[in-house]
Design a protein around this motif. Sequence first.
Motif, short mmCIF file in Angstrom:
data_model
loop_
_atom_site.label_atom_id
_atom_site.label_comp_id
_atom_site.label_asym_id
_atom_site.label_seq_id
_atom_site.Cartn_x
_atom_site.Cartn_y
_atom_site.Cartn_z
N ALA A 98 0.72 -1.36 0.10
CA ALA A 98 0.06 0.04 0.14
C ALA A 98 0.75 1.17 -0.10
O ALA A 98 0.55 2.38 -0.56
CB ALA A 98 -1.03 -0.24 1.16
N HIS A 99 1.89 1.05 0.71
CA HIS A 99 2.93 2.30 0.85
C HIS A 99 3.57 2.59 -0.49
O HIS A 99 3.54 3.73 -1.03
CB HIS A 99 3.89 2.06 1.80
CG HIS A 99 4.83 3.22 1.93
ND1 HIS A 99 4.63 4.57 2.44
CD2 HIS A 99 6.33 3.35 1.59
CE1 HIS A 99 5.78 5.28 2.37
NE2 HIS A 99 6.48 4.74 1.78
N ILE A 100 3.87 1.51 -1.15
CA ILE A 100 4.46 1.67 -2.45
C ILE A 100 3.61 2.21 -3.73
O ILE A 100 3.86 3.11 -4.36
CB ILE A 100 5.25 0.08 -2.92
CG1 ILE A 100 6.52 0.07 -2.22
CG2 ILE A 100 5.45 -0.02 -4.41
CD1 ILE A 100 6.80 -1.59 -2.25
N THR A 101 2.17 1.60 -3.39
CA THR A 101 1.36 1.96 -4.38
C THR A 101 0.94 3.46 -4.23
O THR A 101 0.88 4.31 -5.11
CB THR A 101 -0.01 1.36 -4.10
OG1 THR A 101 0.27 -0.09 -4.40
CG2 THR A 101 -1.00 1.54 -4.98
N ASP A 102 0.98 3.97 -2.96
CA ASP A 102 0.81 5.44 -2.74
C ASP A 102 1.62 6.08 -3.27
O ASP A 102 1.64 7.20 -3.69
CB ASP A 102 0.72 5.45 -1.10
CG ASP A 102 0.30 6.90 -0.80
OD1 ASP A 102 -0.44 7.45 -1.46
OD2 ASP A 102 0.94 7.47 0.04
N GLN A 103 3.00 5.88 -3.04
CA GLN A 103 4.49 6.34 -3.21
C GLN A 103 4.47 6.48 -4.99
O GLN A 103 4.82 7.46 -5.49
CB GLN A 103 5.56 6.02 -2.76
CG GLN A 103 5.72 6.10 -1.49
CD GLN A 103 5.78 7.38 -0.68
OE1 GLN A 103 6.38 8.40 -1.41
NE2 GLN A 103 5.05 7.90 0.14
N SER A 104 4.13 5.47 -5.54
CA SER A 104 4.09 5.22 -7.01
C SER A 104 3.02 6.20 -7.53
O SER A 104 3.46 6.87 -8.56
CB SER A 104 3.73 3.72 -7.40
OG SER A 104 3.55 3.75 -8.71
N ALA A 105 1.88 6.40 -6.81
CA ALA A 105 0.92 7.41 -7.47
C ALA A 105 1.44 8.73 -7.32
O ALA A 105 1.12 9.34 -8.05
CB ALA A 105 -0.49 7.24 -6.58
N ARG A 106 1.85 8.96 -6.26
CA ARG A 106 2.48 10.39 -5.89
C ARG A 106 3.69 10.65 -6.98
O ARG A 106 3.52 11.72 -7.52
CB ARG A 106 2.99 10.46 -4.64
CG ARG A 106 3.47 11.76 -3.93
CD ARG A 106 4.07 11.76 -2.63
NE ARG A 106 2.85 11.57 -1.60
CZ ARG A 106 3.04 11.23 -0.52
NH1 ARG A 106 4.28 11.44 0.02
NH2 ARG A 106 2.08 11.22 0.28
N LEU A 107 4.57 9.78 -7.29
CA LEU A 107 5.24 9.70 -8.23
C LEU A 107 4.91 9.95 -9.63
O LEU A 107 5.42 11.00 -10.25
CB LEU A 107 6.26 8.52 -8.01
CG LEU A 107 7.47 8.69 -9.01
CD1 LEU A 107 8.54 9.73 -8.70
CD2 LEU A 107 8.45 7.31 -9.14
N ASP A 108 3.70 9.14 -10.03
CA ASP A 108 3.32 9.72 -11.21
C ASP A 108 2.54 11.08 -11.25
O ASP A 108 2.75 11.83 -12.31
CB ASP A 108 1.97 8.45 -11.33
CG ASP A 108 2.56 7.34 -11.72
OD1 ASP A 108 3.55 6.96 -12.14
OD2 ASP A 108 1.73 6.24 -11.50
#
Length: 189
Positions: A56-66
């Motif tokens: 979930a943290h990686i997905t959140d960070q990935s969305a933020r990075l996108d």
Amino acid sequence: MTIEINLLPWREQRRERHSKRFHLALVAMAVVGLAGGAGMTLYYQHALDIQQQRNAHITDQSARLDRDIRSIREYEAQIERLEAQIAVFQRLQEGRPQTVHVFNQLAESLEEGVHYTQLTRQGELLSLTGLAENNRQVSDQLRALGAAPAFAVPNLSEVESDQGQDRRRFSLNVPQRMPGQPLAEEDES
């Protein structure tokens, strides 16, 4: 005399003790097995929960990075647009003195008795239409334009007599020479 030893009650008790121990050991093993299974289940569930939190943290960070990448691309596109606008402004700003220089050169090279009636510019090519009193003045005007530092060799396209008047109507094209451009280009064409 014979001694009779009755071992059956003793054996019976011993068998009951062994059965109880076996059943206790069986129950203890079942409890240990269930406790171990429950412990392993809890351990794996805890590890799974931790991994899901990481995911979930990686997905959140990935969305933020996108989102950051999208905003950076928007900024880059905006920078490109601004750079293009700046380049246009700079070309226009650089062209202002050149335009003034061209008009000054046109005025300085104008021969007596010659009048321009129309001037158009397409890129670096000037198209001039004018009136002169005679053919000699048209020739003198061509030489004067060719000698001007702002122009390359002029190309006379037509000369005709103006109806009802004693004048010559002429049309010519003359390329502009960029400041600092050598005169050798004229000899090549």
